[in-house]
Write an enzyme that holds these catalytic residues in place. Structure first.
Site, short mmCIF file in Angstrom:
data_model
loop_
_atom_site.label_atom_id
_atom_site.label_comp_id
_atom_site.label_asym_id
_atom_site.label_seq_id
_atom_site.Cartn_x
_atom_site.Cartn_y
_atom_site.Cartn_z
N CYS A 1 0.63 -1.22 0.08
CA CYS A 1 0.11 -0.17 0.00
C CYS A 1 0.90 1.31 0.16
O CYS A 1 1.91 1.21 0.74
CB CYS A 1 -0.86 0.00 1.28
SG CYS A 1 -2.11 -1.04 1.29
N ARG B 1 4.01 -0.29 -4.79
CA ARG B 1 3.49 -0.72 -3.51
C ARG B 1 2.33 -1.53 -3.49
O ARG B 1 2.04 -2.20 -2.36
CB ARG B 1 3.62 0.39 -2.55
CG ARG B 1 4.97 1.10 -2.29
CD ARG B 1 4.93 2.09 -1.37
NE ARG B 1 4.78 1.70 -0.17
CZ ARG B 1 5.96 1.64 0.75
NH1 ARG B 1 7.31 2.10 0.50
NH2 ARG B 1 5.98 1.31 1.74
N TRP C 1 -2.65 -2.83 -1.94
CA TRP C 1 -2.45 -3.99 -2.07
C TRP C 1 -3.14 -4.85 -0.84
O TRP C 1 -3.17 -4.60 0.27
CB TRP C 1 -0.81 -4.42 -1.74
CG TRP C 1 -0.53 -5.94 -1.87
CD1 TRP C 1 -0.42 -6.44 -3.18
CD2 TRP C 1 -0.54 -6.81 -1.03
NE1 TRP C 1 -0.08 -7.76 -2.95
CE2 TRP C 1 -0.14 -7.99 -1.69
CE3 TRP C 1 -0.83 -7.07 0.36
CZ2 TRP C 1 -0.09 -9.46 -1.06
CZ3 TRP C 1 -0.60 -8.24 1.08
CH2 TRP C 1 -0.36 -9.70 0.13
N ASN D 1 -1.60 1.86 5.76
CA ASN D 1 -0.63 0.89 5.32
C ASN D 1 -0.32 0.12 6.25
O ASN D 1 0.26 0.62 7.42
CB ASN D 1 0.59 1.44 4.47
CG ASN D 1 1.58 0.44 4.34
OD1 ASN D 1 1.28 -0.78 4.09
ND2 ASN D 1 3.08 0.81 4.34
N GLY D 2 -0.46 -1.30 6.29
CA GLY D 2 -0.12 -2.05 7.52
C GLY D 2 -1.57 -3.26 7.79
O GLY D 2 -2.19 -3.12 7.13
N GLU E 1 17.16 -17.98 -7.10
CA GLU E 1 16.81 -16.66 -7.45
C GLU E 1 16.12 -16.79 -9.10
O GLU E 1 15.06 -15.94 -9.21
CB GLU E 1 17.85 -15.66 -7.58
CG GLU E 1 17.60 -14.34 -8.12
CD GLU E 1 16.69 -13.42 -7.25
OE1 GLU E 1 16.41 -13.83 -6.18
OE2 GLU E 1 16.35 -12.11 -7.80
N LYS F 1 12.28 -15.55 -9.86
CA LYS F 1 12.19 -14.40 -10.94
C LYS F 1 11.00 -14.96 -11.82
O LYS F 1 9.93 -14.50 -12.24
CB LYS F 1 13.29 -14.14 -11.57
CG LYS F 1 14.31 -13.16 -10.85
CD LYS F 1 13.77 -11.69 -10.92
CE LYS F 1 14.17 -11.19 -9.60
NZ LYS F 1 13.74 -11.34 -8.45
N GLU G 1 7.38 -15.29 -9.96
CA GLU G 1 6.98 -13.91 -9.90
C GLU G 1 6.46 -13.34 -11.13
O GLU G 1 5.44 -12.37 -11.14
CB GLU G 1 7.58 -13.19 -8.74
CG GLU G 1 8.85 -12.41 -9.21
CD GLU G 1 9.59 -11.55 -8.25
OE1 GLU G 1 8.81 -11.37 -7.34
OE2 GLU G 1 10.66 -11.55 -8.17
N HIS H 1 16.92 -37.64 -4.08
CA HIS H 1 16.35 -37.79 -2.71
C HIS H 1 14.92 -37.70 -3.03
O HIS H 1 14.07 -37.66 -1.80
CB HIS H 1 17.08 -37.01 -1.46
CG HIS H 1 18.35 -37.26 -1.47
ND1 HIS H 1 18.73 -38.33 -0.62
CD2 HIS H 1 19.40 -36.66 -1.87
CE1 HIS H 1 20.14 -38.48 -0.76
NE2 HIS H 1 20.73 -37.39 -1.48
N LYS I 1 6.04 -4.31 -4.09
CA LYS I 1 7.54 -4.23 -3.84
C LYS I 1 7.68 -4.32 -2.41
O LYS I 1 8.75 -5.00 -2.41
CB LYS I 1 7.59 -2.90 -4.61
CG LYS I 1 9.08 -2.52 -4.55
CD LYS I 1 9.83 -3.39 -5.27
CE LYS I 1 11.27 -3.25 -5.39
NZ LYS I 1 12.15 -4.28 -5.94
#
Ligand code: M6R
Length: 615
Positions: free
Chosen positions: A2, A27, A79, A105-106, A488, A492, A495, A511, A610
């Site tokens: 947010c 955000r 968000w 926000n939160g 990584e 990528k 997402e 395994h 983000k």
């Protein structure tokens, strides 16, 4: 998560709020809304949109009526946490009368019990969010006769959780009230204008006169005055924020999207981050830590805490730290560390790694480590961020603002900085000889040039990716330093392209996961010439034998590796511990190209934001 913006004192409030929201959109982009107080006394005008992809644009619709004489205004890009991304759940939220508007926000953890009490008192809720209770709490306190800031203070005392709040009230048209606990909030001033925002980037086009707001502080922002108080009403001095970023750094600069821009900025991000770290004789400079070499040498272990891509950088760093500095080092996912009752103490150096310096899991993990007596160092890209302020020491990656939701340049800058720090620890502990130090330092300093060489091959990477754009399952394999690279690469792809991508240490496949390999499986393997290359290639053979198609990140001119695989993403050779800085680049490009081929917007991957400021 947010984005919040507020301003007072401008006749151009709507434009500034909308532009601020566009900057803050990374955000969260589930919905957007703006509320502006009318200085002529007709109350607060509030418009919101939950139209995916153009919520902020909708707020500029010429058919919407806004105050002709605007007072204070607030904006929000969401968000979604509590409540679906609908119009009714979009911020700003209002009290029963519409005379108070709030952006947040939160997470307000005790929102259910607060809402139940407020409803019992006669308030009516019109959303499923945790935020709306704040508007009603302030309404209740204000109706009891408390002045706006006192009403906010009183409401904030009742809240549990992490929050950044910005509030406007119809009966004081020029006043913005802001408050925060853990979630970030910055205050700005200009000539007869006051601003509040979630981050620096949103305010840079208007002002560089920026200040931070501390935990449990309440700011009253008026056009010519800012007054900050604590929860008891005691005056608090404003702490200025020194900003080195310029406005253009937070814009696309001619690139199609922020991710492409930031991928191309990687050589300079790494070079800037390493600037001044190495002297000609190979020794390292980390003076800003404020820790002498003997203090550093006294730590018995180093624990890196981080999330997402920063965790992958931390994993590379833990390997480099053990290798060079010969001190036990580990990397942990911050959200797990916080709750696992970890045994640490003053003998532990805890390094938290966070691009934003705000990720709530990493922040709380850092606080937990501090409580247990550890010395904490924050590695972050954002000057004045919460972690930067709370850690015992800060090391900055100097990558410039990273807007793309998928981390790229900051990830590489983190690894470069942490590897230089590993060498610094090695010197402090007296466990590295001059020749090894010079070799490692030179290899690190060379990485920006090698990243540029990778970027020269971007079309090759894209064309390999195109061949696999329809595939829905990928496996990423690596060993030792190759494993964080595999992690990584897989993150990528997940997402950005929304395809399943599992990363494993290559030796672990036998395994269990190898049961999934059948003709058609695509395996991306980190196969540069590290000490474990032969073992990695033996693992590759096991995959090939079961019909997998192999794409290898391999060194330029390595015909042997090329002959053993189906496709190559070639990279220049580098020292083993620098390989995460180089080998990740083709994997970023690979994921980007597949995302684009599938019609996804790399800057706005679905369900993501983000900065993760909620648990
Ligand atoms: O700001 P931080 O470095 O603390 O963020 C950590 C993660 O949320 C972040 O790296 C996330 O995984 C990115 N979307 C990865 O591209």
């Amino acid at each position: 998560m947010c984005g919040i913006i507020g301003l007072t004192g401008s006749s151009d409030a709507l434009r500034i709020l909308r532009e601020g929201l566009e900057t803050l959109e990374y955000r969260g982009y589930d919905s957007a809304g703006i509320a502006i107080v009318d200085r002529d006394g007709s109350g607060i005008t509030r418009h919101r949109s939950a139209e995916q992809g153009h919520a902020i644009a909708d707020l500029g619709d010429p058919s919407l009526v806004w105050p002709v004489s605007p007072g204070a205004g607030i904006g929000h890009t969401r968000w979604a946490t509590h409540g679906a991304p609908t119009h009714d759940n979009a911020h700003p939220h209002a009290d029963c009368t519409g005379a108070i508007s709030v952006v947040h926000n939160g997470i307000i953890e005790n929102h259910r019990e607060l809402a139940a009490a407020l409803v019992a008192e006669g308030h009516s809720m019109s959303s499923a969010t945790d935020t709306e209770v704040v508007a009603h709490l302030i309404e209740r306190e204000h109706l009891r006769g408390l002045a706006p800031a006192d009403a906010v203070r009183s409401a904030v005392r009742e809240l549990r959780g992490d929050f950044a709040l910005c509030i406007v009230l119809a009966d004081e048209p020029d006043l913005l009230v802001a408050a925060r606990r853990t979630s970030p909030l910055i205050i700005g001033t200009g000539p007869s204008v006051g601003y509040v925002a979630s981050d620096i980037a949103a305010l840079l086009p208007m002002t560089r006169e920026l200040f931070t707001l501390g935990d449990d502080e309440v700011a009253e922002v008026r056009p010519n005055e800012i007054r900050v108080t604590d929860l008891e009403g005691g005056l608090v001095e404003l702490s200025p924020l020194r900003v080195t970023w310029d406005v253009r750094a937070a814009q696309k600069g001619g690139y199609d999207d922020f991710m492409t821009k930031e991928i191309h900025e990687q050589p300079s991000a790494v070079a800037e981050t390493l600037l001044g770290r190495f002297a000609d004789d190979g020794t390292t400079d980390f003076e800003e830590l404020g820790l002498t070499r003997s203090q550093l040498a006294a730590f018995h272990r180093v624990v890196f805490l981080a999330c997402g891509s920063s965790y992958h950088a931390a994993l590379s760093a833990s390997l480099a730290t053990e290798h060079f500095a010969r001190v036990p080092a580990s990397a942990e996912v911050a959200s797990e560390f916080r709750y696992r009752g970890a045994v640490i103490g003053p003998e532990t150096l805890v390094v938290v790694v966070s691009q934003s310096g705000e990720s709530v899991d990493t922040l709380h993990a850092m606080r937990e480590a501090k409580l247990q007596g550890a010395t904490t160092v924050a590695v972050t890209n954002v000057v004045g961020s919460v972690m930067a302020r709370e850690a015992d020491a800060v090391l900055y990656t100097r990558a410039g603002p990273e807007i793309g939701v998928a981390s790229t340049k900051c990830h590489l800058a983190q690894i470069a900085l942490l590897e230089a720090f590993a060498l610094h620890l090695a010197i402090a502990r007296g466990v590295i000889d001059a020749a090894s130090l010079t070799r490692a330092g030179a290899a690190l300093i060379e990485t920006p040039r090698l990243i540029t060489r990778c970027l020269d091959k971007i079309e090759e990477y894209f064309s390999v990716a195109q061949r696999y754009a329809d595939v829905n399952d990928f496996y990423f394999l690596g060993r030792r330093i190759g494993y964080p690279i595999a992690l990584e690469g897989a993150l990528k792809l997940k997402e950005l392209a929304y395809v399943r991508a599992e990363a494993y240490p290559a030796g672990e496949m036998k395994h269990g996961p190898i049961a999934l390999i059948e003709p058609g499986a695509i395996v991306v393997v980190v196969a540069t010439r590290t000490t474990l290359w032969e073992k990695v290639m033996a693992n590759v053979e096991e995959m090939r034998a079961r019909g997998a198609t192999i794409i290898a990140v391999a060194e330029e001119g390595d015909d042997e590796t090329e002959s053993l695989v189906d496709a190559v993403l070639s990279v220049p050779a580098t020292m083993e511990f620098c390989s995460p800085i180089i080998d990740v680049v083709p994997l970023q490009c690979f994921a980007y190209a597949i995302a684009r081929a599938r019609g996804n917007d790399p800057d706005r991957p679905r369900n993501l934001a983000k900065v993760v400021t909620v648990e």
